[in-house]
Design an enzyme around this catalytic site. Structure first.
Site: not given
Lengths: 143, 111
Positions: A48, A52, A104
């Site tokens: 993650e 990002n 998302r």
């Protein structure tokens, strides 16, 4: 407290490197007695953070992401840093369902927070973002 | 990631192999959307037996398909989730809206 082991890697901001980063993070954790579930949690959290950086930090433009992994006696530390565009409001970005894109889930920070024992995010607009995460090492009872 | 789609009893069956992250999210989404458009069906069954990893990018594609197909009166079902992927599904809250079955056959019987 002294660092017992450390690995630093720099990866280009490319989606194919997200898997390399999380597998490296899992390999670093595998030197300890973590359960398979805990290793999976580390993989997701690192995935993650690096995703990002690729998606939001560099907005899929070229850039460099640094992954630092530190082993201490009682914890593993993962630091993911980019020099991308930064986050305007970190507190807001960390809320569940915060996402600029309906495809998302806005769960990136929620997963990092749930799967790791500590999470700190520092960010400055146009300077970059650093995510600092800790997984505690809980001594296993002798069988 | 490998992805195979075919129709069975009016259901689009999607068998996925590999890791569902941001690197494959676009291909995952496009493959399903193209198959849905070509077939015109409203039910999707995702077989996740060979999915070893999922994060919020992969879950986002599944949620996106759920929203799309739910709005059209259809359903998204999931079969054979592996334990390590199951814990991510549970935390995401997706299991509150998408039912998970032990096999493709069991899922098809519930439609």
């Amino acid at each position: 407290m002294a660092i017992k082991n450390q690995i630093k890697i720099h990866v280009q901001s490319l989606s194919e490197n997200v898997a390399i980063a999380r597998v490296t993070a899992a390999a670093f954790a595998a030197q300890l007695d973590f359960t398979l579930n805990e290793i999976e949690e580390i993989k997701v959290a690192v995935s993650e953070a690096v995703s990002n950086a690729v998606i939001h930090g560099y907005v899929e433009q070229p850039g460099e992401i640094e992954l630092i992994m530190n082993l201490y006696t009682d914890k593993l530390e993962y630091i993911i840093a980019d020099k991308g565009k930064g986050i305007v409001n970190v507190a807001l970005a960390r809320e569940p369902s915060y996402s600029s894109d309906p495809e998302r889930m806005g769960l990136g920070f929620v997963f990092m927070e749930s799967f790791m024992d500590e999470l700190h995010v520092s960010s400055e607009v146009n300077k970059g973002t650093t995510v600092w995460m800790v997984k505690k090492i809980v001594p296993t009872a002798a069988h | 990631m490998k992805i195979v789609t075919f129709l069975k009893r009016g259901v689009l069956i999607v068998r996925i192999e590999g890791e569902l992250d941001m690197h494959v999210a676009d291909k995952f989404r496009e493959t399903i959307d193209n198959a849905l458009e070509t077939s015109g069906v409203k039910y999707i069954l995702l077989n996740l037996e060979a999915v070893k990893f999922i994060d919020s990018s992969g879950l986002g594609v599944i949620l996106g398909r759920y929203k799309k197909i739910n709005a059209a009166g259809g359903k998204v079902l999931v079969a054979r989730i592996q334990p390590q992927v199951m814990q991510i599904f549970e935390l995401s809250g997706l299991l509150k809206i998408i039912t998970c079955y032990n096999s493709e056959a069991e899922a098809l019987e519930c439609l």
